[in-house]
Design a protein around this motif. Structure first.
Motif, short mmCIF file in Angstrom:
data_model
loop_
_atom_site.label_atom_id
_atom_site.label_comp_id
_atom_site.label_asym_id
_atom_site.label_seq_id
_atom_site.Cartn_x
_atom_site.Cartn_y
_atom_site.Cartn_z
N PHE A 167 47.47 30.21 27.43
CA PHE A 167 47.19 30.94 28.66
C PHE A 167 46.40 30.07 29.64
CE2 PHE A 167 47.53 35.12 26.17
CZ PHE A 167 48.77 35.42 26.71
N PHE A 168 45.49 29.25 29.13
CA PHE A 168 44.75 28.32 29.98
C PHE A 168 45.71 27.32 30.62
CE2 PHE A 168 40.78 29.91 28.55
CZ PHE A 168 39.76 29.30 29.29
N ALA A 169 46.53 26.69 29.80
CA ALA A 169 47.45 25.67 30.30
C ALA A 169 48.43 26.25 31.32
CB ALA A 169 48.22 25.05 29.13
N ASN A 170 48.86 27.49 31.08
CA ASN A 170 49.83 28.11 31.98
C ASN A 170 49.24 28.41 33.35
OD1 ASN A 170 52.53 28.83 32.22
ND2 ASN A 170 52.19 30.95 31.62
N GLN A 171 47.90 28.44 33.41
CA GLN A 171 47.22 28.62 34.70
C GLN A 171 46.79 27.28 35.29
OE1 GLN A 171 44.23 31.99 34.63
NE2 GLN A 171 44.87 32.15 32.49
N PRO A 200 48.74 34.89 35.37
CA PRO A 200 48.33 35.68 36.53
C PRO A 200 49.21 35.35 37.75
CG PRO A 200 46.43 34.76 35.44
CD PRO A 200 47.62 34.11 34.82
N SER A 201 49.39 36.30 38.61
CA SER A 201 50.25 36.09 39.78
C SER A 201 49.71 35.02 40.72
CB SER A 201 50.43 37.41 40.54
OG SER A 201 49.16 37.93 40.94
N ASP A 202 48.39 34.80 40.70
CA ASP A 202 47.79 33.82 41.60
C ASP A 202 47.41 32.53 40.87
OD1 ASP A 202 45.76 34.84 40.06
OD2 ASP A 202 44.36 35.17 41.71
N ALA A 203 48.00 32.29 39.70
CA ALA A 203 47.65 31.11 38.90
C ALA A 203 48.18 29.83 39.52
CB ALA A 203 48.20 31.26 37.48
N GLY A 204 47.51 28.73 39.21
CA GLY A 204 47.97 27.42 39.68
C GLY A 204 49.12 26.92 38.85
N GLU A 205 49.59 25.71 39.18
CA GLU A 205 50.72 25.14 38.47
C GLU A 205 50.32 24.77 37.03
OE1 GLU A 205 53.84 23.11 41.49
OE2 GLU A 205 52.14 21.87 40.87
#
Length: 461
Positions: free
Chosen positions: A224-228, A319-324
């Motif tokens: 989940f961290f990496a995906n954000q 999250p919808s506002d997550a970074g790449e």
């Protein structure tokens, strides 16, 4: 390569004592030439000084059907040439195998090469008892361009590939397509964000079925961290220099646990504990409509639902506002020990190249469900046919290839990773059980992990 000068038995003993503190947390449960035939090693070159084959001992952690697949690879390799004889030795789980390796350090009783799970990478380097495979690649101009970039990147440190990728996986969202239809959801359009998962889970919770369940697994939190696009550790996730602090209590972690807890509170998510086997059983029984699991479990999950409902797969949500970001590779790689003869080491390298060959990787992928580590394996007819049989796996391939390379997706490295996972899981449990808020639980966990990192780093120095 000999152990570095000055690295005495006292330092090694201290490091092993530090490692003994760690708790089991395996990630999996659980050459890249493009020739049409697997590469056959040059027997004469490998056994130049002896008429008997060069013996290579490979410690691995593959049991059951995976163990049978490993045995076949070894038998095929041994049958293709007479200069090298590989002996595969099952050593238990990843943790058990690593404990046996620790006991062998400083003696000649250990293996020529060993399969180690990805979170053991920092420890393997810190032992100073291994030899980077990059040494052999550079010596012969071995082409690594065909190795999957996002798999290769995990095992690369300071621009050098330390171990050879072998069995790789990542997590995806599994969902019940029939349940989606019954709930008025598009079965061909799985939720992609935290918000969409929460909304879908509410609609799917009906008639004795709960919308979702996620196993309390530290690997999922790391993903989940990496995906954000967020790093789990300081110092570039422990890659620009040794990590000294956990960042588990950052916004990425807090937001994830708040989302998880809110679904539990509105009864659209079941808490089934730490075992992924329990969520798989509930999913197959139709008790839950969505779950997270490894790509390596895909064939078993699809088979368990056969005749009951159709399984769909989607990318890991964020999250919808997550970074790449994207996913981190799980699984294991092959490490070469540095206390064997040059002849034996070269023989092990020949075997590693064979295992990484596209044809070999195609066979391994089909028989196990792990990713092929070589991109040209996808050109093999057998892999194409397998994708037709299990089209859900295309999601995993696309997710891997769409992952943005950065420090977050390259993966965190620390010497106390197995124990850190356990601490993370305890924090998740505290939140889901209502004992702590997400911020409180993660602050406590980050502090504890940081303390463990500091202790470990002192033993290494």
């Amino acid at each position: 390569m000999k152990m570095k000068k000055g690295y005495g038995r006292r330092s090694l003993t201290l490091m092993l004592l530090a490692w003994t503190m760690l708790v089991s947390a395996a990630c999996s449960s659980n050459g890249a030439g493009g020739s049409e035939e697997p590469l056959a090693p040059p027997a004469k070159a490998a056994a130049a000084t002896s008429s008997t084959p060069v013996k290579v001992v490979w410690w691995h952690s593959m049991s059951g059907e995976l163990g049978q697949a490993v045995d076949k690879l070894i038998a095929d390799f041994n049958g293709k040439q007479d200069g090298i004889e590989v002996e595969g030795v099952f050593q238990g789980t990843y943790d058990e195998s690593l404990n046996k390796l620790k006991a062998s350090l400083g003696s000649d009783s250990g293996p020529t090469m060993i399969q180690v799970y990805e979170i053991g990478s920092r420890f393997m380097m810190d032992t100073q008892a291994t030899r980077p495979v990059q040494d052999f690649m550079d010596a012969e101009g071995y082409d690594i361009s065909g190795l999957e970039p996002n798999i290769k990147n995990y095992y690369t440190f300071d621009g050098k590939l330390y171990s050879m990728p072998f069995n790789s996986s990542n997590p995806i969202l599994y969902y019940n397509k029939d349940a989606f239809k019954a709930a008025g959801l598009d079965p061909e359009n799985p939720p992609q964000t935290y918000e969409e998962v929460a909304e879908a889970a509410k609609k799917l919770t009906q008639g004795g079925q709960t919308g979702a369940s996620f196993a309390i697994y530290g690997w999922f939190m790391e993903q989940f961290f990496a995906n954000q696009g967020q790093e789990l550790l300081n110092n570039g996730n422990g890659r620009s220099s040794a990590a000294t602090a956990s960042q588990l209590n950052s916004e990425a972690g807090v937001n994830t646990l708040e989302w998880w807890k809110e679904m539990l509170d509105d009864q659209s998510l079941l808490n089934l504990g730490r075992k992924t086997d329990d969520t798989k059983k509930a999913f197959a029984a139709g008790q839950i409509a969505m779950m997270l699991d490894s790509t390596a479990s895909l064939r078993g999950i699809v088979s368990s639902a056969e005749g009951k409902f159709e399984v769909g797969t989607g990318f890991l949500p964020k999250p919808s506002d997550a970074g790449e970001g994207g996913v981190i590779i799980g699984g294991a790689s092959l490490w070469l020990m540095n206390n064997k003869s040059e002849e034996e080491s070269k023989a092990a390298w020949e075997f590693m190249k064979y295992l990484a060959d596209p044809v070999t990787q195609a066979e391994w992928h089909i028989n196990t469900g792990y990713f092929p580590v070589h991109t040209k394996a996808y050109e093999e007819d057998s892999v194409k046919e397998n994708l037709k049989k299990y089209p859900q796996f295309q999601t995993a391939v696309d997710q891997l290839h769409q992952t943005v390379p950065n420090a977050a997706t390259q993966g965190a490295v620390m010497g106390v990773f197995p124990e850190a996972r356990q601490i993370t899981e305890t924090a998740i449990e505290e939140v889901l059980n209502g004992q702590s808020s997400p911020q409180e639980a993660l602050d406590k966990a980050a502090k504890e992990i940081t303390s463990k990192i500091e202790t470990y780093n002192k033993t290494v120095k």
